[in-house]
Enzyme design. Structure first.
Site, mmCIF file in Angstrom:
data_model
loop_
_atom_site.group_PDB
_atom_site.id
_atom_site.type_symbol
_atom_site.label_atom_id
_atom_site.label_comp_id
_atom_site.label_asym_id
_atom_site.label_seq_id
_atom_site.Cartn_x
_atom_site.Cartn_y
_atom_site.Cartn_z
ATOM 1 N N PHE A 171 45.141 47.779 43.408
ATOM 2 C CA PHE A 171 45.125 47.637 41.953
ATOM 3 C C PHE A 171 44.842 46.175 41.638
ATOM 4 O O PHE A 171 45.675 45.308 41.863
ATOM 5 C CB PHE A 171 46.443 48.060 41.300
ATOM 6 C CG PHE A 171 46.376 47.923 39.794
ATOM 7 C CD1 PHE A 171 45.776 48.908 39.037
ATOM 8 C CD2 PHE A 171 46.874 46.805 39.156
ATOM 9 C CE1 PHE A 171 45.664 48.774 37.653
ATOM 10 C CE2 PHE A 171 46.778 46.670 37.785
ATOM 11 C CZ PHE A 171 46.176 47.648 37.019
ATOM 12 N N ASP B 123 45.101 38.406 46.134
ATOM 13 C CA ASP B 123 45.476 38.712 44.746
ATOM 14 C C ASP B 123 46.994 38.657 44.645
ATOM 15 O O ASP B 123 47.693 39.594 45.016
ATOM 16 C CB ASP B 123 44.940 40.090 44.364
ATOM 17 C CG ASP B 123 45.288 40.475 42.930
ATOM 18 O OD1 ASP B 123 46.152 39.824 42.310
ATOM 19 O OD2 ASP B 123 44.698 41.453 42.424
ATOM 20 N N LYS C 158 49.891 36.859 35.210
ATOM 21 C CA LYS C 158 51.171 37.402 34.765
ATOM 22 C C LYS C 158 52.237 36.326 34.559
ATOM 23 O O LYS C 158 52.315 35.730 33.499
ATOM 24 C CB LYS C 158 51.640 38.497 35.714
ATOM 25 C CG LYS C 158 50.747 39.739 35.648
ATOM 26 C CD LYS C 158 51.367 40.936 36.294
ATOM 27 C CE LYS C 158 50.432 42.131 36.310
ATOM 28 N NZ LYS C 158 50.106 42.653 34.983
#
Length: 406
Positions: free
Chosen positions: A147, A232, A261
């Site tokens: 993801f 990531d 984030k």
């Protein structure tokens, strides 16, 4: 609480959303009106312990005083210039973020998906300019069940049909291999490979943690093959796993790290691509950009986030409380929990399907005052703010036990 919130209850507000909001989310039926630390309050005054933390965007809790203060002070001075001009906050933010992550250069962006897209562009440009891959032949190897975001390029190399179906045609140039399988990865890498793009821990897939030595193997394989390792760390980074970066659990230094984030402190969207000068130095003016990337408000909040992490306090808290989380979950195995994976303050918990789907378990926990989110099947994710206390964490685990055994 605002006046409209006092006048309208949760169900009325939820119904009001239906005609006007695109249905790209299926949120739990709770309407949050205010929050502080690890707690949120709905429009009717009910309090909930937040055990999701905005998918790690709220690593420092809701409205951390240092972050709110940094935002307030910057709002009174300057919020946006675009990158057409310099501003007085960007260089300091970039220098401190590079130092925190042990890298040379910083490419500031806004969202996690933008960071991934930027990382893909940088890897391809490096492959053509430095590695010498023939034009338009560069490939990037990714892992199944990944993801990395929801842009059309990214969902094109997803293996989640819910994310992919109906959005093609997709960008070519990606090869998908099983996660945690070095042999498959080695077979997929060749002279056209620009990079291996990998989550050190696959969050959306259920907090999947690779075998010890896997990430070191990825690093060694990419080094031998003459391609980049792009990590990531948008969900796993910035303290979540007990280290600044999740790759630090092994002696691994990627060429490029993608951040997002938590970098915005739960206040503004902030992301970044950080890496070596050899890689990020391939970009030239006009080849990539973002009007809002690295804006003064983002840089001010991002700098305050880096300052919190520089102390090491939050990494230590995640590591220490991670022991509490693992021990609590281990005690529930065989009592409604069939398995779990945890690192730091992050866990994927597989619930006995006979007790309900992940969504149903999340709704039961919500009714008991604990907010989590399901992922696939009967798996729920636990990712509280790093500011959570041991007492609060044990209370949440006790509530999970109650929900599973009652």
């Amino acid at each position: 609480m605002t006046a409209p919130a006092r006048a309208r209850g949760s169900q009325e507000l939820i119904r009001a959303e239906e005609p006007v909001l695109a249905h790209n989310y299926h949120p739990l039926p709770v309407v949050v009106a205010r929050a502080e630390g690890a707690w949120v309050e709905d429009v009717e005054g009910r309090r909930y312990l937040d055990m999701l933390a905005g998918y790690s965007a709220l690593n420092f809790g809701h409205r951390h005083p240092a972050l709110v203060d940094a935002a307030h002070r910057q709002l009174d001075r300057l919020t946006l210039t675009s990158r057409a001009f310099h501003h007085d906050r960007l260089a300091g933010f970039a220098e401190r973020l590079a130092a925190l992550t042990g890298t040379d250069m910083v490419l500031p962006m806004n969202t996690g998906a933008e960071a991934v897209e930027s990382g893909i562009k940088v890897a391809r440009k490096w492959a053509y300019d430095v590695k010498g891959v023939p034009a338009d032949r560069a490939t990037i190897v990714v892992a199944a069940d990944n993801f990395h975001g929801r842009t059309t390029t990214i969902v094109g190399f997803s293996t989640d049909e819910t994310a992919r179906a109906g959005f093609g045609p997709f960008t070519p140039g990606f090869r998908v291999v099983p996660y945690n399988d070095l042999a498959a990865l080695e077979e997929a890498v060749d002279e056209t490979t620009a990079a291996v793009l990998m989550e050190p821990i696959q969050g959306e897939a259920g907090v999947l943690i690779p075998d010890d030595g896997y990430l070191a193997g990825v690093r060694e394989l990419t080094r031998r093959a003459g391609c980049l390792f792009v990590a990531d760390e948008i969900q796993s980074g910035l303290g979540r796993t007990g280290r600044t970066l999740a790759v630090e659990h092994e002696p691994v230094v990627p060429d490029v790290v993608l951040l997002g984030k938590a970098l915005g402190g739960g206040i503004v969207p902030v992301s970044a691509v950080v890496g070596s000068r050899e890689v990020l130095g391939v970009l030239r003016p006009g080849e990539h950009g973002s009007t809002f990337g690295g804006n003064p408000l983002a840089a001010a909040v991002g700098t305050a986030v880096v300052e919190l992490l520089e102390t090491g306090e939050f990494q230590r808290r995640a590591a220490e409380l991670g022991t509490v989380l693992r021990e609590g979950l281990a005690a529930l195995v065989g009592r409604g929990v069939v398995g779990f994976r945890a690192r730091g303050l992050w866990a994927g918990v597989d619930v006995d399907p006979a007790l309900g789907s992940g969504r149903e378990i999340s709704e039961r926990l919500m009714r008991e005052g604990v907010l989590v989110k399901d992922t696939h099947g009967s798996t729920i994710r636990l990712a509280p703010p790093l500011t959570v206390t041991g007492e609060e964490l044990r209370g949440a685990l006790g509530t999970l036990e109650k929900v599973l055994t009652s």
